[in-house]
Design an enzyme around this catalytic site. Sequence first.
Site, PDB file in Angstrom:
ATOM      1  N   GLN A 140       0.836  -1.200   0.000  1.00 35.54           N
ATOM      2  CA  GLN A 140       0.000   0.000   0.000  1.00 35.54           C
ATOM      3  C   GLN A 140       0.870   1.248   0.000  1.00 35.54           C
ATOM      4  O   GLN A 140       1.670   1.436   0.927  1.00 35.54           O
ATOM      5  CB  GLN A 140      -0.885  -0.025   1.250  1.00 35.54           C
ATOM      6  CG  GLN A 140      -1.797   1.175   1.391  1.00 35.54           C
ATOM      7  CD  GLN A 140      -2.279   1.335   2.828  1.00 35.54           C
ATOM      8  OE1 GLN A 140      -1.483   1.498   3.765  1.00 35.54           O
ATOM      9  NE2 GLN A 140      -3.576   1.281   3.017  1.00 35.54           N
ATOM     10  N   TYR A 142       0.539   4.741   0.588  1.00 36.17           N
ATOM     11  CA  TYR A 142      -0.214   5.908   1.059  1.00 36.17           C
ATOM     12  C   TYR A 142       0.719   6.926   1.719  1.00 36.17           C
ATOM     13  O   TYR A 142       0.931   8.014   1.217  1.00 36.17           O
ATOM     14  CB  TYR A 142      -1.292   5.482   2.068  1.00 36.17           C
ATOM     15  CG  TYR A 142      -2.558   4.881   1.474  1.00 36.17           C
ATOM     16  CD1 TYR A 142      -2.642   4.503   0.140  1.00 36.17           C
ATOM     17  CD2 TYR A 142      -3.679   4.682   2.281  1.00 36.17           C
ATOM     18  CE1 TYR A 142      -3.803   3.943  -0.374  1.00 36.17           C
ATOM     19  CE2 TYR A 142      -4.845   4.121   1.769  1.00 36.17           C
ATOM     20  CZ  TYR A 142      -4.901   3.755   0.443  1.00 36.17           C
ATOM     21  OH  TYR A 142      -6.052   3.202  -0.054  1.00 36.17           O
ATOM     22  N   SER A 143       1.269   6.547   2.895  1.00 41.29           N
ATOM     23  CA  SER A 143       2.033   7.509   3.696  1.00 41.29           C
ATOM     24  C   SER A 143       3.271   8.011   2.963  1.00 41.29           C
ATOM     25  O   SER A 143       3.890   7.292   2.176  1.00 41.29           O
ATOM     26  CB  SER A 143       2.480   6.856   5.005  1.00 41.29           C
ATOM     27  OG  SER A 143       1.366   6.510   5.777  1.00 41.29           O
ATOM     28  N   SER A 175       4.626  -1.699   4.028  1.00 42.03           N
ATOM     29  CA  SER A 175       4.835  -3.094   4.441  1.00 42.03           C
ATOM     30  C   SER A 175       4.958  -3.957   3.202  1.00 42.03           C
ATOM     31  O   SER A 175       4.236  -3.764   2.223  1.00 42.03           O
ATOM     32  CB  SER A 175       3.652  -3.616   5.257  1.00 42.03           C
ATOM     33  OG  SER A 175       3.153  -2.627   6.087  1.00 42.03           O
ATOM     34  N   GLU A 258      -9.292  -1.488   6.717  1.00 40.68           N
ATOM     35  CA  GLU A 258      -8.040  -1.633   7.456  1.00 40.68           C
ATOM     36  C   GLU A 258      -8.242  -1.553   8.972  1.00 40.68           C
ATOM     37  O   GLU A 258      -7.647  -2.306   9.721  1.00 40.68           O
ATOM     38  CB  GLU A 258      -7.014  -0.579   7.031  1.00 40.68           C
ATOM     39  CG  GLU A 258      -5.700  -0.748   7.805  1.00 40.68           C
ATOM     40  CD  GLU A 258      -4.561   0.106   7.289  1.00 40.68           C
ATOM     41  OE1 GLU A 258      -4.844   1.180   6.747  1.00 40.68           O
ATOM     42  OE2 GLU A 258      -3.410  -0.310   7.453  1.00 40.68           O
TER      43      GLU A 258
END
Lengths: 408, 362
Positions: A140, A142-143, A175, A258
């Site tokens: 993922q 995102y951050s 991750s 999530e």
Amino acid sequence: MNLSYSQEYQDFREEVRAFLEENWTDADRASAPEVDLQTVRGAMGGGIRKDARATEFRKKAIERGYMYRGIPKKYGGGEQPPDPLKATIIAEEFRRAKAPFEIMGQGPSMLAPTLVEKGTEEQRQKYVEPTLLGHILWCQGYSEPGAGSDLASLRTSAVLDGDHWVINGQKIWTSNAQEADMMFALIRTEPDKPQHEGITYFLIDMKTPGIDVRPLRQMTGEADFNEVFFDNARVPVDSIVGNRGEGWQVSRSTLKHERALIGNASLARRTFDGLVAMAQVIEVRGEPMIKDPVIRDRIAAVEADLLAAEYNGYRLLTLGAKNQDAGLAGMVPKLHSTNLVYKVTKLAMDILSDRGLCAPGEPSAPDMGGFSTAYMWYWGMALGGGAPNIQRNIIGERGLGLPRDVRK
Amino acid sequence: MDFGLTEDQILLKDTVHRFLEAECPTTRVRAIMESDDGHDQQLWQGLAELGMHGLIIPAEHGGAELEVLDLALIAEERGWAATPGPFLGSSMATAALLAADDQDAKSEWLPKLATGAAIPTFACGEKVGEWDADRLEATVEGDRLSGEKPLVPFAGVSDLLVVAARDSDGPGLWLVERGASGVEVTSIRGNDMTRRLDSVRFDGAPARKVAAGRAAIDRARDVGLVLIAADCYGGANRCLRMTADYAVTREQFGQVIGSFQGVKHQLANMATDLEPSLSLLWYTAHAMDHIQDKAARHAALAKAHLADLYDSTVRYAIELHGGIGFTWEFDLHLWFRRALFNRSYLGGSTYQRRRAAELGDW
């Protein structure tokens, strides 16, 4: 209040058991590698069987509607009406039979439902089933270093150049990026539009030239997260989900899955049971730790809070089965259960006393250092999927009716 | 599996909620708590008409034959409303009598308790902190009871004392009627003015044995622990909601204080700690009638947990209200005082957790 299962559900449990006896044999069990759920990787879905035999079994289980029950059959799911009690029975029985279950992680639990909801027909056909079977592993994106809690301020950009998007920027806390085949990511495509309207949802092949994955070693010493750098990485024009500028809305349907993933008390329970067993063995001044009045008082206090978390899970299950709004009871579990992991692991460290100096894997440690890993891994749980203060905002604003924070 | 309240239970809870809201707002709470005996017969009778005093009494004796969970819902509502009166002691006494062996005594008393015509109370604890049936010193010789019970709820308005004591066979339960000779009741000034305590001295009082052994005594004590836990949840939840309401009306620095994260996050922490405890409470109350092997230990854990939460919740509620929360005319101290009662009565949190450790064979 009725804590036994009705005949319908007892029959269903028998049916699941019969299926498992027939389709997952002792020989299968013997050939399965052990997965250590205490490790970060194990908890995130690492070490789970994805070989041909496991795939064959999963396909049968999906066909029977035992897995991926929210995903339509035509995209490779089990397609069943929501029934949290049946879902719980299935999970219990599969665990008991040590049979392969749903692939954990962000692909099956977050991306697949998002594609079913918002993807094109082509994207659904191409990605959903291989994702559910573990043949495409996702991470993922995102951050970013400058966009954590305020995710919508993200700056990684994509610019259209002919029939490709050209991506530049950096993601962090990714991750599984080192193993992932694909990334789903939020990327800014409309720099002139207001913050939330300038973001697009991308599906990116991790083998694309210009993508550089660098492991990020966390406090525990392991590297379960990564930084991902984009340097003129070119991806096809049809790599986006939804329209340009709609990425924020698309991601909302991903995020709701999530928090449910993180907010349960199972790590706290495993650690608690371990610490009670340990406190009965470790002696101080010739007496087991559990005989110490202060230690047993603290263990009992934590146990009450743990039971509250577990029974709250039952309550949410029932509310879900009745399709009723859980209100506060559904908003607090993430913060409550991660607080609980802190309380339990801190207590375990106090019981270990000097033995807590041993690092994970140290053979002379009574717990092989597992408690100190859990003590540190608390942060992974607390900070992932919305840091504690973000949870407090949600609880205060949506649960208690307080005004929203001032936002730009 | 169904982990939640039934339609009937939701209706019961709602009925009591609306009754107390209409009949016992805090103005009336204050009037009752400042009266001589702290008891309002009209309120008691109103609850009787709703069938509240016979909730767990069998139908053959005029009750509704419901369970401890139903009774806990009433306790939660009383905690929410800070309702004064002899509910806790009478519920424990009723539970004790229900667990007793003497059928004649049950036939004689339970119908009167169900209608509210007679108020019972439970006299157990001794020496300000001893609740263990095996360590009680009040003694019966022949049919005469002697001993001291320093913390009896509302003994002054009770018609029947259900007394835990011992005779040559060990612990047991005896009934002593109001006005019997050799019974001296001395009222105690307590922090919680809504729930009175009296010291009772028995000096050869005529007593009728209704149960042998400690089972009925333990049952009454455990019911008391559950009801206190329920009162804690109701009161703490009221404090949380009052404070959240206050935070969206009180303005400082030109905005409502609930828009400051310092306030918002404090309230969120209170809710995060408190909300899951309702599930522990439900499970524990349910266990009292359905999961015998877990009931006693859960009751001890739940009482300690919820009393601690009530304490912290009301503390932050007062803190967030500022100076007004410290005044006599503002209502918050009603709940603060009830939290003080709840944390102490039947033994404090450390005592309960020690019992839980022993019951868990630690």
